[in-house]
Design a protein around this motif. Structure first.
Motif, PDB file in Angstrom:
ATOM      1  N   ASP A  25       0.968  -1.309  -0.062  1.00 30.61           N
ATOM      2  CA  ASP A  25      -0.014   0.047   0.036  1.00 30.61           C
ATOM      3  C   ASP A  25       0.835   1.187  -0.324  1.00 30.61           C
ATOM      4  O   ASP A  25       0.651   2.058  -0.729  1.00 30.61           O
ATOM      5  N   ASP A 121      -6.244  -5.610   6.921  1.00 30.04           N
ATOM      6  CA  ASP A 121      -6.486  -7.189   7.002  1.00 30.04           C
ATOM      7  C   ASP A 121      -6.448  -7.636   8.429  1.00 30.04           C
ATOM      8  O   ASP A 121      -5.938  -8.722   8.775  1.00 30.04           O
ATOM      9  N   ALA A 126     -15.915  -7.603   6.128  1.00 26.37           N
ATOM     10  CA  ALA A 126     -16.036  -6.313   5.712  1.00 26.37           C
ATOM     11  C   ALA A 126     -17.199  -5.378   6.459  1.00 26.37           C
ATOM     12  O   ALA A 126     -17.034  -4.388   6.657  1.00 26.37           O
ATOM     13  N   PRO A 163      -8.578   0.612   2.413  1.00 29.43           N
ATOM     14  CA  PRO A 163      -9.560  -0.482   2.060  1.00 29.43           C
ATOM     15  C   PRO A 163     -10.973   0.190   1.685  1.00 29.43           C
ATOM     16  O   PRO A 163     -11.492   1.154   1.949  1.00 29.43           O
ATOM     17  N   LEU A 164     -11.676  -0.608   0.951  1.00 29.84           N
ATOM     18  CA  LEU A 164     -12.972  -0.009   0.210  1.00 29.84           C
ATOM     19  C   LEU A 164     -13.924   0.146   1.301  1.00 29.84           C
ATOM     20  O   LEU A 164     -14.407   1.347   1.171  1.00 29.84           O
ATOM     21  N   SER A 186      -8.643   2.067  -8.496  1.00 30.92           N
ATOM     22  CA  SER A 186      -8.852   0.799  -7.885  1.00 30.92           C
ATOM     23  C   SER A 186      -7.865  -0.071  -7.934  1.00 30.92           C
ATOM     24  O   SER A 186      -7.516  -0.409  -9.190  1.00 30.92           O
ATOM     25  N   LYS A 188      -6.199  -3.968  -7.829  1.00 32.74           N
ATOM     26  CA  LYS A 188      -6.581  -5.122  -7.916  1.00 32.74           C
ATOM     27  C   LYS A 188      -5.494  -5.909  -7.979  1.00 32.74           C
ATOM     28  O   LYS A 188      -4.211  -5.676  -8.553  1.00 32.74           O
ATOM     29  N   SER A 189      -5.399  -7.321  -7.164  1.00 31.50           N
ATOM     30  CA  SER A 189      -4.148  -8.100  -7.465  1.00 31.50           C
ATOM     31  C   SER A 189      -3.961  -8.548  -8.779  1.00 31.50           C
ATOM     32  O   SER A 189      -2.918  -8.734  -9.248  1.00 31.50           O
ATOM     33  N   SER A 193      -9.585 -10.047 -10.433  1.00 28.56           N
ATOM     34  CA  SER A 193      -9.876  -9.880  -9.209  1.00 28.56           C
ATOM     35  C   SER A 193     -10.724  -8.734  -8.781  1.00 28.56           C
ATOM     36  O   SER A 193     -10.900  -7.838  -9.357  1.00 28.56           O
ATOM     37  N   HIS A 196      -9.341  -4.470  -3.930  1.00 33.14           N
ATOM     38  CA  HIS A 196      -9.104  -4.503  -2.434  1.00 33.14           C
ATOM     39  C   HIS A 196      -8.574  -2.991  -1.985  1.00 33.14           C
ATOM     40  O   HIS A 196      -8.649  -3.058  -0.829  1.00 33.14           O
ATOM     41  N   ARG A 197      -8.169  -2.213  -2.500  1.00 37.07           N
ATOM     42  CA  ARG A 197      -7.732  -0.926  -1.981  1.00 37.07           C
ATOM     43  C   ARG A 197      -8.224   0.142  -3.112  1.00 37.07           C
ATOM     44  O   ARG A 197      -8.643  -0.259  -4.264  1.00 37.07           O
TER      45      ARG A 197
END
Length: 238
Positions: A25, A121, A126, A163-164, A186, A188-189, A193, A196-197
């Motif tokens: 991040d 995490d 959520a 985080p979203l 946005s 994404k891994s 996907s 996630h952030r």
């Protein structure tokens, strides 16, 4: 070289004594934050100082203050700043961000960044993340937005990686201040996907909202081309 030393291409970061270690991040925010020739930058929750150092490398005339409420982290950032090629442009302050802004109430800033250490995490669901964001640490973001409203230049921006569920809280808060969402990246891994952030960019200027995606991996342990391009000036693996 010790296990706590993270070596970048132009500087090194000693993470010993820091609660928040270098993470994806942080380096993404350091690489993707945008600004037009900024002169003054504030990194809130600077931790090791890695984001401030990346911004110092990217923006050659910027003066950057790293602020941290944790004394050990502020002292570690100070050591890393003084050991870097940018030692005359990066400074560490042990303080709350509200205290920092009050101490320098006459200064306006072109860029405020933060990788807040919330909900990374650490919670089971959520729903729980959203509940805590709205009812507990939402006060942090209210204070942050108030300071952004007061201490950004007219064309300056505040940029956060979140985080979203937390990003949603911040978006909901923006209308309460003279701040407008300008860009959402946005993270994404993988291409397929779920994000996630999000990196949120907001400021006093009202513009159309630009929405982008950023994919970290093409395959497991295989970094995408856009990740390599974004971090290529920093990470020694590229």
């Amino acid at each position: 070289m010790g296990a706590d030393i993270f070596k970048f291409k132009q500087f090194e970061v000693d993470q010993s004594g820091c609660a928040m270690k270098i993470n994806t991040d942080g380096v993404l925010l350091g690489a993707l934050a945008t600004a037009n020739n900024p002169k003054s930058i504030v990194d809130i929750g600077t931790g090791t100082g890695v984001i401030a150092l990346m911004l110092a490398q990217r923006f050659a005339v910027a003066h950057i203050d790293g602020v941290d409420i944790d004394q050990d982290s502020a002292e570690a950032a100070d050591r890393n700043f003084k050991a870097s090629p940018f030692l005359y442009r990066v400074y560490s302050t042990f303080n709350t961000f509200e205290g920092y802004f009050k101490n320098y109430y006459w200064k306006k800033h072109d860029l405020i960044v933060s990788n807040p250490p919330f909900f990374l995490d650490s919670l089971a669901s959520a729903d729980e993340q959203k509940r805590l964001a709205r009812h507990t640490d939402g006060t942090f973001f209210k204070k942050l937005l108030r300071c952004a409203d007061e201490y950004l230049t007219d064309t300056g921006t505040c940029q956060l990686i979140l985080p979203l569920p937390t990003a949603s809280v911040v978006k909901d808060l923006l209308p309460k201040y003279q701040l407008h969402l300008q860009r959402v990246i946005s993270i994404k891994s993988f291409a397929d996907s779920v994000p996630h952030r999000e990196i949120l960019t907001f400021g006093k200027e009202q513009k159309g909202i630009v929405e982008d995606e950023f994919v970290i991996y093409d395959a497991p342990k295989v970094y995408s081309l856009e990740y390599q391009l974004a971090l290529g000036d920093f990470l020694t693996i590229f």
